[in-house]
Design a protein around this motif. Structure first.
Motif, short mmCIF file in Angstrom:
data_model
loop_
_atom_site.label_atom_id
_atom_site.label_comp_id
_atom_site.label_asym_id
_atom_site.label_seq_id
_atom_site.Cartn_x
_atom_site.Cartn_y
_atom_site.Cartn_z
N LYS A 225 0.81 -1.22 0.00
CA LYS A 225 0.00 0.00 0.00
C LYS A 225 0.84 1.27 0.00
N TYR A 226 1.96 1.27 0.71
CA TYR A 226 2.76 2.49 0.77
C TYR A 226 3.52 2.71 -0.54
N LEU A 230 0.65 7.02 -0.64
CA LEU A 230 -0.21 7.40 0.48
C LEU A 230 -0.68 8.83 0.27
N TYR A 256 -3.16 3.85 -0.45
CA TYR A 256 -3.61 4.17 0.90
C TYR A 256 -4.10 5.61 0.87
N ARG A 286 5.70 9.05 5.09
CA ARG A 286 5.24 8.11 4.07
C ARG A 286 4.25 8.76 3.11
N ASN A 287 3.73 9.96 3.45
CA ASN A 287 2.83 10.66 2.53
C ASN A 287 3.54 10.91 1.20
#
Length: 465
Positions: A225-226, A230, A256, A286-287
């Motif tokens: 997902k990352y 994200l 995500y 992680r954004n």
């Protein structure tokens, strides 16, 4: 540059044709390629039913004579109405090669399809009363109408209608390259279906492009997902809009989607809500992208949230209320990219904020704002235009008019932000998002809601794999 996607001004088109002529291609040969290519599309529409071709005095009229002859050679029935005697050598030669009937303007020509070859690209003044009366009379007596290159009475570079009472068309066939009027209002609303006939023009440096179906891939076999991206969505005073944008983003490719909101009410179980401090949410390294604006509000809290969102070092999509609050100081010193998605009213507000006079065509306005602000600008509406600070420009084909309902802009913002979060370049993310949004609308039933539009995004995405 994909030559079948380039959009040329009238001047660029003339230069491109002249380059072919200078390289050894004759005007007559170009006319044969263009006219016979257009005749192919007309034949598919009408077959052996009677066709009336309205020919003007210039080379657009010459295209019409070629079209009529190509249909006649196939065994079809084509009659030419000559609005004036040919005024160019190529038009005169094309008329001489036509073996069918040429009738006067006062004849009662009737048929299944009217082909408008009266005037094309380069027209800058309204039709004369006589030409307008002739065109409208013939349009009324034919069930379907086709425009060759450009409907007569349309300004090619701006999409403006040069007068009132012009007919609508079922099909418009662009010759050689797309023109801005094929995509801009109000002209695009009258053109019906669009088709393109190549004539061999080379790619023109700096030309605008038509937004096309993206070429996408499924996630890599080892994706998580990352790695897929994200996206942080910043909520506000009207939480429903941010939720809607988040739902759309989930369906457009990001792995995500996290919504910053004060409440989890009416939020789907699979949409993560973070109720912590926004500064902490956006501190997550992680954004890969942030979306701010849908339902944000315009009070002091909204201003603070906009400032915090733009302080994040990742790409940001700014939409809705955030566009009204946005000022040059918010972007000062910022290195990561910003995509703005204004509708017409928000576009005007941004032009004021960045000291622009709002003059020019819609593409010119979008480019001016992109250059002044450093943002990628998605000037959305029935004629959506995407402009980048480096001068790149794209126009989208007119999408479903059922998009004129509340919340569809929030869906567009979510889809663009999702594509941005996957790590692609901002201009490409904007183009991909606009295409997916339009395709999702096409796949929806009439009178769809914004929620239904968001649900259709995966179907649009599937068409790109």
């Amino acid at each position: 540059m994909p030559r079948d996607r380039q959009i040329l001004t009238a001047a660029q088109m003339r230069a491109a044709e002249q380059a072919l002529i200078d390289a050894g291609t004759s005007v007559d040969a170009l006319m044969q390629v263009a006219g016979r290519g257009a005749a192919e599309w007309i034949w598919r529409m009408v077959g052996r039913h009677k066709v009336t071709v309205l020919c003007g005095p210039g080379n657009n009229g010459g295209d019409g004579y070629v079209i009529a002859e190509a249909i006649r050679e196939r065994g079809g029935h084509a009659v030419v109405v000559a609005a004036a005697e040919p005024a160019t050598d190529a038009c005169r030669k094309a008329r001489a090669l036509f073996g069918g009937d040429v009738v006067e303007t006062d004849s009662e020509a009737k048929g299944e399809v009217l082909v408008d070859c009266l005037f094309g690209t380069g027209l800058t003044r309204p039709l004369s009363q006589e030409h307008l009366a002739l065109l409208t009379r013939l349009a009324e007596t034919h069930p379907r109408c086709v425009a060759v290159d450009m409907p007569s009475g349309v300004q090619s570079d701006s999409g403006m209608l040069l007068g009132e009472g012009l007919p609508a068309y079922d099909l418009t066939i662009a010759l050689g390259a797309w023109k801005f009027a094929h995509f801009l209002m109000p002209s695009s609303a009258r053109m019906g279906r669009l088709q393109h006939v190549p004539i061999g023009v080379d790619a023109v440096r700096g030309a605008a492009l038509a937004v096309a179906r993206p070429q996408l891939r499924a996630p890599a076999p080892d994706a998580h997902k990352y790695r897929r991206g994200l996206l942080a969505v910043v909520g506000g005073a009207m939480p429903g809009a941010a939720v809607l944008a988040g739902i759309a983003a989930q369906r457009a490719g990001a792995g995500y989607v996290k919504l910053f909101a004060e409440s989890k009410r009416n939020v789907p179980a699979d949409l993560v809500v973070d109720q912590g401090a926004l500064s902490e949410v956006l501190a997550d390294d992680r954004n890969t992208a942030v979306l701010v604006g849908p339902g944000l509000g315009r009070d002091a809290t909204a201003r603070e949230r906009l400032a915090v969102a733009l302080a994040d070092g990742v790409p940001v999509v700014v939409d809705a209320d955030a566009l009204v609050l946005l000022a040059p100081r918010h972007l000062a010193g910022r290195e990561a990219s910003v995509i703005a998605t204004p509708h017409e009213g928000e576009l005007v507000a941004l032009e004021r904020a960045f000291d622009l006079d709002g003059a020019g065509t819609r593409p010119e306005r979008a480019l001016a704002l992109a250059e002044a602000s450093g943002m990628v600008v998605v000037a959305k509406g029935p004629d959506t235009v995407i402009a980048a600070p480096d001068g790149r420009l794209a126009c989208a084909v007119r999408a479903s008019s059922w998009l004129s309902t509340a919340g569809t802009g929030d869906v567009l913002a979510g889809v663009i932000a999702s594509r941005l979060a996957t790590g692609i370049e901002p201009f490409d993310a904007a183009c991909e998002g606009v295409w997916l949004h339009g395709e999702a609308a096409r796949l929806c039933p009439p009178a769809f809601t914004a929620g239904q539009l968001a649900e259709a995004v995966p179907l649009a995405l599937a068409a790109c794999l």
